[in-house]
Design an enzyme around this catalytic site. Structure first.
Site, PDB file in Angstrom:
ATOM      1  N   HIS A   1      44.144  -6.170 -35.638  1.00 43.96           N
ATOM      2  CA  HIS A   1      44.689  -5.625 -33.986  1.00 43.96           C
ATOM      3  C   HIS A   1      43.030  -5.675 -32.735  1.00 43.96           C
ATOM      4  O   HIS A   1      42.456  -6.211 -33.745  1.00 43.96           O
ATOM      5  CB  HIS A   1      44.443  -3.894 -34.661  1.00 43.96           C
ATOM      6  CG  HIS A   1      44.348  -2.776 -33.513  1.00 43.96           C
ATOM      7  ND1 HIS A   1      44.092  -2.357 -32.643  1.00 43.96           N
ATOM      8  CD2 HIS A   1      45.935  -2.218 -33.372  1.00 43.96           C
ATOM      9  CE1 HIS A   1      44.634  -1.554 -31.961  1.00 43.96           C
ATOM     10  NE2 HIS A   1      46.081  -1.135 -32.398  1.00 43.96           N
TER      11      HIS A   1
ATOM     12  N   GLN B   1      46.910   1.739 -40.768  1.00 48.92           N
ATOM     13  CA  GLN B   1      47.881   1.911 -41.163  1.00 48.92           C
ATOM     14  C   GLN B   1      48.758   2.157 -42.526  1.00 48.92           C
ATOM     15  O   GLN B   1      50.107   1.666 -43.503  1.00 48.92           O
ATOM     16  CB  GLN B   1      48.782  -0.197 -40.779  1.00 48.92           C
ATOM     17  CG  GLN B   1      48.973   0.019 -39.422  1.00 48.92           C
ATOM     18  CD  GLN B   1      49.548   0.840 -38.129  1.00 48.92           C
ATOM     19  OE1 GLN B   1      50.675   1.537 -38.746  1.00 48.92           O
ATOM     20  NE2 GLN B   1      49.088   0.893 -37.201  1.00 48.92           N
TER      21      GLN B   1
ATOM     22  N   LYS C   1      48.033   8.981 -37.121  1.00 51.01           N
ATOM     23  CA  LYS C   1      48.240   8.252 -37.742  1.00 51.01           C
ATOM     24  C   LYS C   1      48.638   8.558 -39.119  1.00 51.01           C
ATOM     25  O   LYS C   1      49.949   8.655 -40.010  1.00 51.01           O
ATOM     26  CB  LYS C   1      48.493   7.131 -38.203  1.00 51.01           C
ATOM     27  CG  LYS C   1      47.868   5.741 -36.906  1.00 51.01           C
ATOM     28  CD  LYS C   1      47.858   3.680 -36.589  1.00 51.01           C
ATOM     29  CE  LYS C   1      47.171   4.064 -35.880  1.00 51.01           C
ATOM     30  NZ  LYS C   1      48.359   3.640 -34.535  1.00 51.01           N
TER      31      LYS C   1
ATOM     32  N   CYS D   1      49.063  -3.855 -29.542  1.00 46.62           N
ATOM     33  CA  CYS D   1      47.222  -4.532 -29.218  1.00 46.62           C
ATOM     34  C   CYS D   1      47.333  -5.448 -30.015  1.00 46.62           C
ATOM     35  O   CYS D   1      46.057  -5.610 -31.063  1.00 46.62           O
ATOM     36  CB  CYS D   1      46.788  -3.444 -28.961  1.00 46.62           C
ATOM     37  SG  CYS D   1      47.118  -2.108 -28.398  1.00 46.62           S
TER      38      CYS D   1
END
Lengths: 150, 423
Positions: free
Chosen positions: B140, B220, B243, B381
């Site tokens: 990212h 993530q 997240k 991104c």
């Protein structure tokens, strides 16, 4: 509710599939690159100016249906226009995309470009439609740098 | 030896938690009841941010309604309970990551700030001219740009581990790139654009053989799988609260004490000092040395609630369920003519990036939105990843444990609608 069919009108889908003036312009006197960092749309606008008239105009790039169709229709409508006429058209399109057209008469004034009027109901897509126009203006103003919608 | 009945209890307790009772879980998320453009919301943009369960919303509310005050300084009642709550959240995160000490848990704004902290504090102290920082081709922007800034500042060089066409890192290239000049490795645990789960334990071991520290971008990963920083052996681990079904503006940087002790402060201000005179300032102990100024207290409290909630569901069950969803969605999307999935690693989290012949992802996104389906369209991104696969952008559906197979069906029907509009 905004209807998809207002956004993706047949004319727009057609310009997306077969964009007009979609090539590099040899002998261009003005050029600029435009970029929308949000979605990665890229466009390069080429202009051949002669005595204050847009003799030829073309574009290249990659982008969504809205940005491609808008660029295609822009080149169609700007060919042969004087700089003053082009500026007037820029202002009118800008107003239309922001949903600030006062009357249907205003829409009539911009001719075929009116098929893009549905875009104002999709705020996330306004920048897609305006990218080529901002890039066109940047090309006229010279500098040759990168125009961004951000 | 444990009595037999305890073992039986533990087993039945685990059995009761898996498979997930998704219908009941969905009741915990008020936003999942809403409609979008007259259709039920199908939220498949979890890699961008997760939705918030009521317990997280309540924790933030309760903090502001009953505890609001500044922490680590007041001698009054409210400050004491606010401090206790904020520090309790830190302890929860310590257990969540299995860190060995709460001093290793630094509250930051998010993964991005965590990585910037390491780049500017660890990096500027220990990375010199001619040194190298090693990242991967699937990072990212937030795990690229901070290192570019550092490299420019100190005259170091950024090197990139390539990947294959499935989106898997080339381990032999990684081995080849590790050298005496490498001062830090920083890689994603899970790729946000491709879903690839990197073999991070192996990557850490390989770097450690050369005594090179490793930062893992866990943005993530942490919301979807069990993360044990001691087992992974990583030196730094960063993730974002939002997240992980917590508030925005709060995140965590885990760092091994030995590194954090040796690092200079990241920002100067209140809370990070123990004594200030105009001649010299003594810095506070860990983790406060890295927490200048009044932090996002409500966010920290909310993150604690999110960690409790996720742990209550159980990350093993979450991982297993999301794997099932991914398999179902992959199979269903592959039946769509002209659809190509970008990111086909063997080890994948529930992220599905795809492109459709002749249709730009942005247009896919708009049509899906009209059907109530929220996905991300764009470069995520991760522009170098898009370049690697030769696409300007992708459409990305990313799943969480509250998503269902029925929602996958809605997604697939909506993609067919895209084809109807554009072909």
């Amino acid at each position: 509710m905004s209807e998809l069919s207002d956004l993706y009108q047949e004319v727009i889908l057609d310009h997306n599939k077969s964009p007009r003036n979609f090539h590099k312009l040899e002998g261009a006197t003005r050029t600029a690159e435009g970029y929308n960092p949000l979605c990665g749309d890229k466009v390069t606008v080429y202009i051949k100016l002669e005595g204050g008239v847009i003799k030829e105009i073309s574009f290249e790039g990659s982008g969504c249906a809205i940005s491609k169709a808008s660029a295609s229709m822009m080149t169609d409508s700007l060919k042969g226009k004087t700089l003053a006429e082009a500026e007037g058209l820029f202002e009118a399109v800008h107003k239309m995309l922001k949903g600030e057209m006062d009357s249907d008469a205003d829409l009539l004034g911009i001719g075929k470009l009116a098929v893009l009027s549905g875009v104002c109901n999709f705020p996330a897509r306004v920048k897609c439609a305006s990218l080529s126009w901002h890039t066109f203006r940047a090309a006229l103003q010279g500098g040759g740098g990168m125009t961004s919608t951000e | 030896m444990k009595p037999a009945h305890e073992v039986t209890d533990a087993k039945s307790w685990r059995g009761a938690r898996s498979p997930l009772d998704v219908a009941r879980i969905r009741e915990d998320f008020p936003i999942l009841k809403r409609q979008v453009h007259g259709k039920p919301l199908v939220y498949l943009d979890n890699a961008a941010t997760g939705q918030k369960p009521q317990v997280v919303i309540d924790a933030v509310n309760r903090y502001y309604a009953t505890e609001n005050s500044n922490i680590h300084r007041g001698i009054h009642f409210l400050s004491e309970i606010a401090t206790a709550d904020y520090e309790e959240s830190r302890a929860k995160v310590k257990r969540f990551l299995n860190a060995s000490d709460t001093g290793e848990i630094i509250f930051v704004r998010g993964t991005t700030e965590g990585i910037n902290l390491v780049a500017q504090s660890y990096g500027r102290r220990f990375v010199k001219q001619g040194d190298e920082i090693l990242i991967s081709a699937m990072e990212h922007h937030s795990n690229i740009v901070p290192w570019q800034i550092l490299c420019e500042q100190v005259g170091a060089r950024l090197r990139v581990v390539p990947m294959n066409h499935d989106g898997e890192l080339l381990i032999e290239e990684y081995e080849r790139l590790l050298n005496d000049r490498t001062k830090l490795v920083s890689v994603a645990h899970v790729s946000n654009a491709l879903g690839t789960v990197n073999p991070v334990k192996q990557l850490v071991e390989m770097a450690h053989r050369r005594k090179i520290p490793v930062l893992l971008d866990g943005a993530q990963a942490a919301p979807h799988m069990k993360v044990d920083v001691q087992e992974l052996g990583c030196d730094f681990y960063a993730f974002s609260g939002h997240k992980l079904f917590g508030p925005t503006g709060i995140g965590i940087l885990y760092g091994k004490s030995k590194h954090l002790e040796a690092m200079p402060p990241y920002q100067g201000g209140g809370d990070m000092i123990s004594l200030v005179t105009f001649e010299k300032t003594h810095y506070n102990i860990l983790p406060y040395k890295f927490e200048a100024g009044t932090p996002h207290i409500a966010g920290g409290v909310g993150l604690g609630a999110a960690v409790d909630y996720l742990s209550g569901i159980g990350l093993e069950a979450v991982t297993a369920y999301e794997k099932e969803l991914l398999a179902y969605a992959t199979e269903a999307l592959c039946t769509v003519q002209g659809l190509r999935i970008i990111g086909t690693a063997k080890e994948k989290a529930a992220v599905l990036s795809f492109v459709l012949d002749g249709v730009h992802p942005h247009d896919i996104g708009t049509v899906l939105d009209q059907e109530g389906v929220a996905i991300r369209a764009g470069h995520h991104c991760a522009m170098p990843v898009m370049q690697r696969f030769g696409v300007p952008a992708t459409a990305r559906a990313s799943f969480a444990f509250y998503n269902t197979k029925e929602e996958v069906d809605v997604l697939v029907r909506a993609v067919h609608k895209v084809l109807k509009v554009f072909r």
